[in-house]
Scaffold this active site. Sequence first.
Site, PDB file in Angstrom:
ATOM      1  N   GLU A 175      42.888  -9.948  24.570  1.00  0.00           N
ATOM      2  CA  GLU A 175      43.886 -10.281  25.194  1.00  0.00           C
ATOM      3  C   GLU A 175      45.219 -10.457  24.251  1.00  0.00           C
ATOM      4  OE1 GLU A 175      40.954 -11.582  25.983  1.00  0.00           O
ATOM      5  OE2 GLU A 175      40.600 -11.372  28.283  1.00  0.00           O
TER       6      GLU A 175
ATOM      7  N   GLY B 234      38.474  -8.487  33.818  1.00  0.00           N
ATOM      8  CA  GLY B 234      37.277  -9.483  34.158  1.00  0.00           C
ATOM      9  C   GLY B 234      36.959  -9.583  35.559  1.00  0.00           C
ATOM     10  N   SER B 235      36.252 -10.292  35.697  1.00  0.00           N
ATOM     11  CA  SER B 235      35.386 -10.339  37.430  1.00  0.00           C
ATOM     12  C   SER B 235      36.483 -11.008  38.088  1.00  0.00           C
ATOM     13  CB  SER B 235      34.219 -11.237  37.215  1.00  0.00           C
ATOM     14  OG  SER B 235      34.397 -12.351  36.851  1.00  0.00           O
TER      15      SER B 235
ATOM     16  N   GLU C 227      39.694 -10.603  38.368  1.00  0.00           N
ATOM     17  CA  GLU C 227      40.866  -9.452  38.502  1.00  0.00           C
ATOM     18  C   GLU C 227      40.282  -8.335  39.187  1.00  0.00           C
ATOM     19  OE1 GLU C 227      41.171 -12.434  35.967  1.00  0.00           O
ATOM     20  OE2 GLU C 227      40.124 -10.618  35.098  1.00  0.00           O
TER      21      GLU C 227
ATOM     22  N   HIS D 213      62.969 -22.845   7.298  1.00  0.00           N
ATOM     23  CA  HIS D 213      61.314 -23.103   7.251  1.00  0.00           C
ATOM     24  C   HIS D 213      60.900 -23.830   6.025  1.00  0.00           C
ATOM     25  CE1 HIS D 213      57.343 -20.521   6.640  1.00  0.00           C
ATOM     26  NE2 HIS D 213      57.351 -21.423   7.467  1.00  0.00           N
TER      27      HIS D 213
ATOM     28  N   HIS E  80      42.451 -12.157  31.948  1.00  0.00           N
ATOM     29  CA  HIS E  80      41.309 -12.740  32.479  1.00  0.00           C
ATOM     30  C   HIS E  80      40.993 -14.290  32.415  1.00  0.00           C
ATOM     31  CE1 HIS E  80      37.238 -13.040  33.926  1.00  0.00           C
ATOM     32  NE2 HIS E  80      36.575 -13.335  32.807  1.00  0.00           N
TER      33      HIS E  80
ATOM     34  N   GLY F 205      56.840 -16.376  13.421  1.00  0.00           N
ATOM     35  CA  GLY F 205      55.937 -16.522  12.304  1.00  0.00           C
ATOM     36  C   GLY F 205      54.651 -16.468  12.532  1.00  0.00           C
TER      37      GLY F 205
END
Length: 547
Positions: free
Chosen positions: A65, A43-44, A46, A295, A88, A414
């Site tokens: 991402e 992105g800008s 980076e 769980h 980003h 999970g």
Amino acid sequence: MDATTTRTSVRTRTTVRTRTTVREATLDLLRALDMTTAFGNPGSTELAFLDRWPGDFRYVLGLQEASVLGMADGYARATGRCAFVNLHSAAGVGHALGNLFTAYRNGAPLVVTAGQQTRSLLPNLPFLGATDAAQFPKPYVKFSIEPARAEDVPAAIAQAHRIATQRPYGPTFVSIPSDDWSAPCHPVLPRAWYPDASPDPAALEEAARAIAGARRPVVVVGPEVDSEGAGPALVALAERIGAPVLASPFSSRLSFPEDHALFAGHLPAAPQAVSDALGAHDLVLVIGAPVFTFHVPGDCALFHQGIPIFQMTTDAEAASSAPAGTAILGSLRLGIPALAALLPEAARPLPAPRPRPPAPEAGTPVSAPYALHRLHAAMPEDAILVEEAPSHRPAMQAQMPVRRWGGFLTMASGGLGYGLPAAVGVALASPGRRVVCLIGDGSFMYSPQALWTAVQEGLPLAVIVLNNSGYGAMRSFSRVLQVRDAPGIELPGIDFVSLARGMGCPGRAVGTPEELDAALAEAMAACGPFLVEVALDSAVASLYDKH
């Protein structure tokens, strides 16, 4: 390189300090740390870092991402080294958070960086600015910082790397304002780093005495063993004890060779089932796993029966949260051989090997056990299996015994959306080996963009989509929890072969045993990625049945 040199003379001694930029110092640091593969979606904020990208670095592009983070996780777990991620700003970090949570639970060593708006704009809530950027990914990072000064960025990345590679491994985060990259700074030299610590010898001696005196011990093993490369030592320890070995609930890596005579199966994540499986033993040795991962609610009677439990782990949080037992903290790579050396040869009779299930019958529509049986037969001996088909895990464990250390990965959290990008990362890390991504139809739709990266990189990746037209795990949970007519479980009308072809990946849809064998053979021989969509019947085994 934009560099200046300053000399400071103290009496007769001269110190030479080379000045450079934050960007060049960071690139040099990453080279020294063997982190020249970067996973990103640019992105800008980076662009200043990506400017004139050096030829000795590899940039692996993901289209979203979540896929970027999952690919880096798979790469880090397959190589055993820290991976570098470039996201980003705030929105990009937000997209990645689901797989960042998974990376934290997986114990994947990552240095995650994210762009930030320029420092001069931050007081005015700028477009793309991240408010409290270092707080955003917490608590699912081990370390998080936006350095106070631009010149501190390389040192912050070095510290993030050290923390990420201290056991238990995990992701770290550094937010970097976009104008920091051109600021002057001093180079940062990587430090020698030996983070593994041996367990307390007295604790090992106590465990050895208890094990030697037990008549019916049992060993429960988890993913830390494979993560540390301690698998062969664990097999030697189990054989010396002469005890059955169970895989811990939701183990995210191979815990013990599943064709070994001592392997007794997989513990389900239900308290009563764990008690039933372990209650007949007079000592429980847990290695590389929590005590225990559940769980569904319920009472685990094992914790009240006075049966000694010894837990060897690198994870202080897992040790401190255990409801019972004696914890022994420290490296398994060092601790397992040390414990074995303290034990006499076992005089107790070896347990009988567990019976193997018969081969499933062919039929149309294809059943999940039959599809997995045929997949196991089609896979090369050294193939790596990456799985995200939780509703079919009992059938996978019955039909696809994993034998090789490093040969199996799944997610420990999970959370869905990990499997396909992780398989891409594993394939990037494992040149010359076939990687098989076993994934459910619902799971595939969380990060399908990762398939595009596999195509661009030409990876030998076989993607096997088990299509039961719905969230099979939710069907199973509904039975366990006695829930009926819940919405949002059925997923009709998705054409996975068309989705794959739209990203340049060939594929075949199959519905009969004959079609299945032909498609699997084609997938295993393909030079690049190949997708097989298998139309299944709707039968789903309970995730909490003993198996």
